[in-house]
Design an enzyme around this catalytic site. Structure first.
Site, mmCIF file in Angstrom:
data_model
loop_
_atom_site.group_PDB
_atom_site.id
_atom_site.type_symbol
_atom_site.label_atom_id
_atom_site.label_comp_id
_atom_site.label_asym_id
_atom_site.label_seq_id
_atom_site.Cartn_x
_atom_site.Cartn_y
_atom_site.Cartn_z
ATOM 1 N N SER A 1 5.590 -32.335 -40.915
ATOM 2 C CA SER A 1 6.608 -33.354 -41.134
ATOM 3 C C SER A 1 7.796 -33.053 -40.244
ATOM 4 O O SER A 1 8.143 -31.881 -40.043
ATOM 5 C CB SER A 1 7.058 -33.333 -42.599
ATOM 6 O OG SER A 1 8.275 -34.038 -42.755
ATOM 7 N N ARG B 1 10.658 -33.428 -41.118
ATOM 8 C CA ARG B 1 11.677 -32.836 -41.995
ATOM 9 C C ARG B 1 11.435 -31.339 -42.240
ATOM 10 O O ARG B 1 12.315 -30.674 -42.765
ATOM 11 C CB ARG B 1 11.755 -33.600 -43.318
ATOM 12 C CG ARG B 1 12.356 -34.996 -43.135
ATOM 13 C CD ARG B 1 12.689 -35.672 -44.458
ATOM 14 N NE ARG B 1 13.523 -36.850 -44.249
ATOM 15 C CZ ARG B 1 13.056 -38.104 -44.175
ATOM 16 N NH1 ARG B 1 11.772 -38.345 -44.291
ATOM 17 N NH2 ARG B 1 13.895 -39.111 -43.974
ATOM 18 N N HIS C 1 1.650 -36.549 -35.471
ATOM 19 C CA HIS C 1 1.815 -37.825 -34.760
ATOM 20 C C HIS C 1 0.851 -37.902 -33.570
ATOM 21 O O HIS C 1 0.284 -38.960 -33.275
ATOM 22 C CB HIS C 1 3.254 -37.960 -34.234
ATOM 23 C CG HIS C 1 4.307 -37.923 -35.290
ATOM 24 N ND1 HIS C 1 5.279 -36.962 -35.333
ATOM 25 C CD2 HIS C 1 4.546 -38.734 -36.355
ATOM 26 C CE1 HIS C 1 6.088 -37.188 -36.367
ATOM 27 N NE2 HIS C 1 5.665 -38.245 -37.002
HETATM 28 P P1 AMP Z 1 7.288 -40.392 -39.298
HETATM 29 O O1 AMP Z 1 7.873 -40.724 -37.986
HETATM 30 O O2 AMP Z 1 7.091 -38.902 -39.460
HETATM 31 O O3 AMP Z 1 7.965 -41.022 -40.454
HETATM 32 O O4 AMP Z 1 5.817 -40.963 -39.338
HETATM 33 C C1 AMP Z 1 5.217 -41.726 -38.332
HETATM 34 C C2 AMP Z 1 3.754 -41.864 -38.650
HETATM 35 O O5 AMP Z 1 3.145 -40.573 -38.570
HETATM 36 C C3 AMP Z 1 3.492 -42.361 -40.078
HETATM 37 O O6 AMP Z 1 2.361 -43.210 -40.066
HETATM 38 C C4 AMP Z 1 3.204 -41.090 -40.820
HETATM 39 O O7 AMP Z 1 2.408 -41.270 -41.963
HETATM 40 C C5 AMP Z 1 2.469 -40.297 -39.764
HETATM 41 N N1 AMP Z 1 2.529 -38.857 -40.039
HETATM 42 C C6 AMP Z 1 3.624 -38.102 -40.280
HETATM 43 N N2 AMP Z 1 3.282 -36.826 -40.546
HETATM 44 C C7 AMP Z 1 1.919 -36.778 -40.482
HETATM 45 C C8 AMP Z 1 0.951 -35.757 -40.675
HETATM 46 N N3 AMP Z 1 1.299 -34.505 -40.994
HETATM 47 N N4 AMP Z 1 -0.360 -36.072 -40.528
HETATM 48 C C9 AMP Z 1 -0.736 -37.333 -40.216
HETATM 49 N N5 AMP Z 1 0.134 -38.343 -40.013
HETATM 50 C C10 AMP Z 1 1.428 -38.079 -40.161
#
Ligand code: AMP
Length: 296
Positions: free
Chosen positions: A182, A184, A34
């Site tokens: 992630s 998760r 992020h």
């Molecule tokens: P999330 O809150 O993790 O669902 O994702 C928020 C934003 O961060 C989304 O645009 C995701 O695609 C991006 N994102 C999450 N994990 C990654 C990662 N490992 N690399 C790049 N972007 C990410």
């Protein structure tokens, strides 16, 4: 950095910013992936607005909405490190006021991959992202390629609804062993965390085969799937090789994959109960951490 919880206050603070604005929407539990999106926002715009909102409408009834990690203080520290101007952390009521009755549905792109496994998920994503874009009115918004289907859906909404925001896709940030970062991953035990590296290794296998000339989608899927299947205590939602733009499943087409279209391998696997997704462009360069772990 301002931390703002209401739509009205956000609109006021955004209007007071002079210059261009990049929006980075997230669900919090922020990690280095992020932060890379925010750093990119700093390079592309004068100000970055990050949002943290665990969006209830994109979780199914048996999914992890209640246990999804929430730590706004830690998130705020990471945003501050990246020079974020405003952290927008609305409550569910602020985003879904009483009487709320509008849903955005993107057809076609949501038919495959995660769509059938998470009914209603992309409607929730499409609706909340459209809302955030309308509330913040950013010049650009940055999303990770890690959520490949989500990015495609968001590009579609923006085009279809004539939204003025430019959508930027950012490369997936990975751990040193190749596992995509992630929120998760926090659910993984040390044992399942070690096994989870097989997901990126499986995609790398398909990449190696593609580079050697393999254009049979079923063969590419099998190479990856066979390795994923060796992860103990796991179940595969899907391993698919799809068209990079339409996301259509190449195994449903008789002909070899046309070079002019290219291909993405995408997977969703539950590892010790944690649902992990990842993807890799087969006709692109192999990202550094994956190149260090080419499986034999
Ligand atoms: P999330 O809150 O993790 O669902 O994702 C928020 C934003 O961060 C989304 O645009 C995701 O695609 C991006 N994102 C999450 N994990 C990654 C990662 N490992 N690399 C790049 N972007 C990410």
């Amino acid at each position: 950095m301002k931390i703002i919880h209401t739509v009205e206050a956000l609109r006021e603070a955004r209007a007071a910013l002079s210059g261009t604005v990049a929006l980075v929407p997230t669900m919090g539990a922020l990690h280095a992936g992020h932060q890379t999106l925010m750093a990119q926002g700093r390079q592309l715009a004068d100000h970055v607005i990050a949002s943290v909102f665990v969006n209830p409408t994109q979780f199914g009834p048996n999914e992890d909405f209640n246990v999804y990690p929430r730590d706004l203080d830690a998130d705020a520290r990471r945003c501050e490190e990246e020079g974020v101007a405003i952290l927008f952390a609305p409550t569910p009521d602020a985003i879904y006021p009483p009487g709320f009755a509008t849903t955005i549905h993107v057809a076609g792109l949501t038919d495959g991959l995660c769509g059938p496994w998470r009914p209603g998920h992309f409607d929730g994503v499409a609706t909340v992202v459209a809302k955030l874009l309308l509330i913040v009115s950013p010049d650009l918004a940055i999303f990770g390629q890690k959520d490949y289907q989500q990015l495609a859906v968001i590009r579609r909404i923006t085009a279809d609804l004539h939204l003025a925001t430019k959508i930027v896709g950012a490369p997936t940030v990975r751990e040193a062993d190749g596992l995509a970062m992630s929120s998760r991953n926090r659910y993984l035990t040390p044992v399942s965390r070690a096994q989870a590296t097989k997901l990126s290794q499986a995609m790398t296998r398909a990449w190696v085969a593609w580079q050697a000339g393999e254009r049979d989608a079923a063969a590419l899927v099998k190479l990856a799937r066979d390795l994923v299947a060796t992860i103990p205590d796991s179940s595969i939602d899907y391993v698919e090789v799809v068209d990079p733009d339409s996301l259509s499943d190449y195994t449903k087409q008789a002909d070899p994959i046309p070079d002019a279209r290219g291909a993405v391998i995408a997977l969703a696997v539950r590892v010790a109960g944690a649902r992990l997704i990842d993807n890799l462009r087969l006709d692109g360069p192999l990202p550094a951490p994956l190149a260090h772990h080419i499986p034999s």
